[in-house]
Design a protein around this motif. Structure first.
Motif, PDB file in Angstrom:
ATOM      1  N   THR A  74       0.844  -1.202   0.000  1.00 20.25           N
ATOM      2  CA  THR A  74       0.000   0.000   0.000  1.00 20.25           C
ATOM      3  C   THR A  74       0.878   1.251   0.000  1.00 20.25           C
ATOM      4  O   THR A  74       0.626   2.198  -0.731  1.00 20.25           O
ATOM      5  CB  THR A  74      -0.927   0.010   1.232  1.00 20.25           C
ATOM      6  OG1 THR A  74      -1.585  -1.254   1.301  1.00 20.25           O
ATOM      7  CG2 THR A  74      -1.951   1.122   1.127  1.00 20.25           C
ATOM      8  N   ASN A  75       1.900   1.240   0.862  1.00 15.29           N
ATOM      9  CA  ASN A  75       2.870   2.335   0.888  1.00 15.29           C
ATOM     10  C   ASN A  75       4.265   1.721   0.903  1.00 15.29           C
ATOM     11  O   ASN A  75       4.583   0.961   1.805  1.00 15.29           O
ATOM     12  CB  ASN A  75       2.744   3.176   2.167  1.00 15.29           C
ATOM     13  CG  ASN A  75       1.347   3.738   2.368  1.00 15.29           C
ATOM     14  OD1 ASN A  75       0.461   3.049   2.860  1.00 15.29           O
ATOM     15  ND2 ASN A  75       1.181   4.979   2.002  1.00 15.29           N
ATOM     16  N   SER A  84      -1.026   3.037  -3.279  1.00 17.03           N
ATOM     17  CA  SER A  84      -1.542   4.404  -3.065  1.00 17.03           C
ATOM     18  C   SER A  84      -1.218   5.295  -4.251  1.00 17.03           C
ATOM     19  O   SER A  84      -2.074   6.054  -4.725  1.00 17.03           O
ATOM     20  CB  SER A  84      -0.922   5.049  -1.825  1.00 17.03           C
ATOM     21  OG  SER A  84      -0.994   4.190  -0.739  1.00 17.03           O
TER      22      SER A  84
HETATM   23  C1  LIG Z   1      -0.400   5.089   2.873  1.00 19.49           C
HETATM   24  O1  LIG Z   1      -1.466   4.837   2.015  1.00 19.49           O
HETATM   25  C2  LIG Z   1      -2.696   5.294   2.501  1.00 19.49           C
HETATM   26  C3  LIG Z   1      -3.794   4.760   1.619  1.00 19.49           C
HETATM   27  O2  LIG Z   1      -3.698   5.239   0.317  1.00 19.49           O
HETATM   28  C4  LIG Z   1      -2.647   6.812   2.577  1.00 19.49           C
HETATM   29  O3  LIG Z   1      -3.881   7.318   3.023  1.00 19.49           O
HETATM   30  C5  LIG Z   1      -1.537   7.221   3.492  1.00 19.49           C
HETATM   31  O4  LIG Z   1      -1.387   8.617   3.500  1.00 19.49           O
HETATM   32  C6  LIG Z   1      -0.229   6.574   3.131  1.00 19.49           C
HETATM   33  N1  LIG Z   1       0.724   6.773   4.172  1.00 19.49           N
HETATM   34  C7  LIG Z   1       1.928   7.257   3.926  1.00 19.49           C
HETATM   35  C8  LIG Z   1       2.811   7.354   5.129  1.00 19.49           C
HETATM   36  O5  LIG Z   1       2.304   7.602   2.843  1.00 19.49           O
END
Ligand SMILES: *[C@@H]1O[C@H](CO)[C@@H](O)[C@H](O)[C@H]1NC(C)=O
Ligand SMILES: *[C@@H]1O[C@H](CO)[C@@H](O)[C@H](O)[C@H]1NC(C)=O
Ligand SMILES: *[C@@H]1O[C@H](CO)[C@@H](O)[C@H](O)[C@H]1NC(C)=O
Ligand SMILES: *[C@@H]1O[C@H](CO)[C@@H](O)[C@H](O)[C@H]1NC(C)=O
Ligand SMILES: *[C@@H]1O[C@H](CO)[C@@H](O)[C@H](O)[C@H]1NC(C)=O
Ligand SMILES: *[C@@H]1O[C@H](CO)[C@@H](O)[C@H](O)[C@H]1NC(C)=O
Ligand SMILES: [Zn+2]
Length: 433
Positions: A74-75, A84
């Protein structure tokens, strides 16, 4: 500023008119600047991107030894691709590259290829955001389900170890595209670069076996990818292939004369083939320097459109394949930026819809149609001549002794043949007691 001062100093009625015009002009600029961003977003929502090339799987190997349990897609840090950012960039379909080092040719390339297919299949089945697709119908369905579709493509013909059965088994695992070379020649096709001094032979651009590979890919419905091949190989394939082909991540040689790019004369052949060039964003291919701008990148789109039209263009960002991308276009979340720039350059929305999505779907559909047309054909049993692939990692399963025996030979060689055959049989029986 000085222009404005002059206006203010002019007669009253003229002054009011001019100010009104100026106001309208700047308001218009403001709105149109704003609306280009909005228009890019709207367009991408309606026609989300199908991207031709991404090397995340290579990064997963380098940074994480493919251990998905240790990360969350996801990240991700240190890479340009994660779920993301794919969502933010409106990427609806990503062709993920299975790339194994040229150094693995004639060694463990096939095992490494299987391992890279495994990691892509895992990310695309374990994360509910992704969906593995293998046909245009599945690709379209994935869009209605709001999934990110994964297509698997092999980068470099060395992955099949000169074996059509291996090619067919990769198809069975979901592979729907293969580039014929990476940075090394194969025994049957030629690379655009020769960092690796292998299989440098006369008339190697597309050998008889190379033609059989293309023919088998046409029969299977696997898209032939010409990125990384030499101009001669690309030209030979364009003459030979029954289906449209793609350059999954190459740009214009006219704008930047890197051998990974495509010259205009090949673009014309590509158009005749009804194929697609999916523009690469990697700075060295865009500006011929290690840095570049969005404007440089847009020049490639403009030039290719001028030469063969927008119906032959796609996008193959090559994120995670290289380390330097245009300023403001550093990862997969930034695709809207280039669309905004092309809108600014008066590209029509229909043209951009084609570039983003429709052109690739058309090519893939035509590849499937050719497959259907060739369904009467049996799998090819063409084999590469042993002398073209002989190396210490390849067992000679055929009995060269027996072959020698049937041909005319001197009596002494014949005797030697019989002795070897006897020894071989003895060995065989000792294996099955
Ligand atoms: C990780 O992904 C989520 C879902 O898309 C997002 O809301 C969040 O800001 C991200 N976190 C980071 C640390 O980038
Ligand atoms: C990954 O992180 C997201 C939130 O950023 C979370 O919703 C999700 O369950 C995590 N997935 C895994 C496999 O840990
Ligand atoms: C290469 O191909 C050309 C044309 O097909 C042929 O005339 C020539 O003899 C070939 N050379 C070798 C070394 O096979
Ligand atoms: C590419 O262009 C540069 C500058 O115009 C020139 O110096 C170079 O030799 C060219 N390279 C090739 C491969 O044509
Ligand atoms: C680009 O190359 C120059 C030298 O040619 C170097 O000084 C600079 O650090 C490089 N920039 C990047 C981003 O790699
Ligand atoms: C690349 O960086 C150099 C040095 O910082 C700069 O002079 C040059 O204009 C930049 N080129 C591009 C294409 O941005
Ligand atoms: Zn590549």
């Amino acid at each position: 500023m000085s222009y404005r001062k002059t206006l203010l100093g002019a007669s009253c009625s003229l002054c009011v008119h001019s100010l009104r015009a100026l106001l309208a002009f700047s308001l218009c600029c403001f709105i149109s600047g704003y609306s280009e961003r909005d228009r890019a977003q709207d367009l991408l929502s309606k026609y989300p991107l199908i991207d031709g090339h991404n090397d995340l799987a290579l990064r997963l190997r380098i940074y994480h030894n493919n251990q998905l349990s240790k990360i969350n897609l996801t990240n991700l840090t240190r890479v340009a691709t994660d779920i993301s950012r794919l969502r933010e960039g409106h990427v609806q379909t990503q062709m993920f590259a299975v790339y194994v080092l040229c150094g693995a040719q004639d060694m463990d390339a096939v095992r490494l290829t299987l391992e890279q297919i495994d990691v892509i299949r895992r990310i695309c089945t374990e994360y509910p955001d992704f969906e593995l697709v293998t046909s245009t119908q599945e690709l379209k369905d994935s869009m209605t389900r709001r999934k990110i579709a994964c297509l698997i493509s092999i980068e470099g013909g060395h992955s099949i170890d000169s074996s059509l059965p291996a090619l067919r088994m990769f198809y069975q695992l979901g592979v729907r595209s293969m580039s014929l070379t990476h940075s090394c020649n194969t025994p049957w096709a030629e690379s655009s670069t020769n960092y690796y001094k292998v299989f440098i032979r006369p008339n190697n651009s597309l050998t008889t076996f190379g033609k059989a590979v293309v023919g088998e890919m046409n029969r299977l419905g696997m898209i032939v990818d010409l990125s990384h091949t030499s101009f001669e190989t690309a030209s030979a394939v364009l003459s030979h292939s029954q289906a449209p082909v793609i350059f999954s991540h190459s740009s214009s040689y006219k704008i930047c004369n890197n051998s990974r790019n495509v010259p205009d004369w090949l673009l014309h052949k590509l158009k005749k083939n009804r194929g697609l060039i999916m523009v690469n964003f990697y700075s060295p291919f865009i500006s011929c320097q290690n840095n570049s701008t969005v404007s440089h990148l847009a020049d490639h789109f403009d030039h290719i459109k001028e030469v063969i039209g927008a119906k032959s263009i796609g996008i193959g960002g090559d994120f995670d394949g290289g380390s330097s991308f245009p300023v403001g276009l550093e990862d997969v979340s930034k695709y809207p930026v280039i669309i905004q720039e092309l809108l600014k350059r008066k590209w029509k929305e229909e043209e951009l819809a084609d570039v983003l999505r429709n052109n690739f779907l058309r090519v893939f559909e035509e590849v499937e149609k050719v497959r259907n047309k060739l369904s009467w054909k049996k799998p090819s049993e063409e084999e590469i001549p042993l002398k073209e692939v002989a190396n210490k990692c390849r067992l000679e399963l055929k009995q060269p002794i027996l072959q020698k025996m049937v041909s005319n030979q001197s009596p002494s060689l014949k005797a030697k043949g019989w002795t070897s055959l006897f020894l071989a049989l003895a060995l065989l029986f000792s294996l099955f007691p």
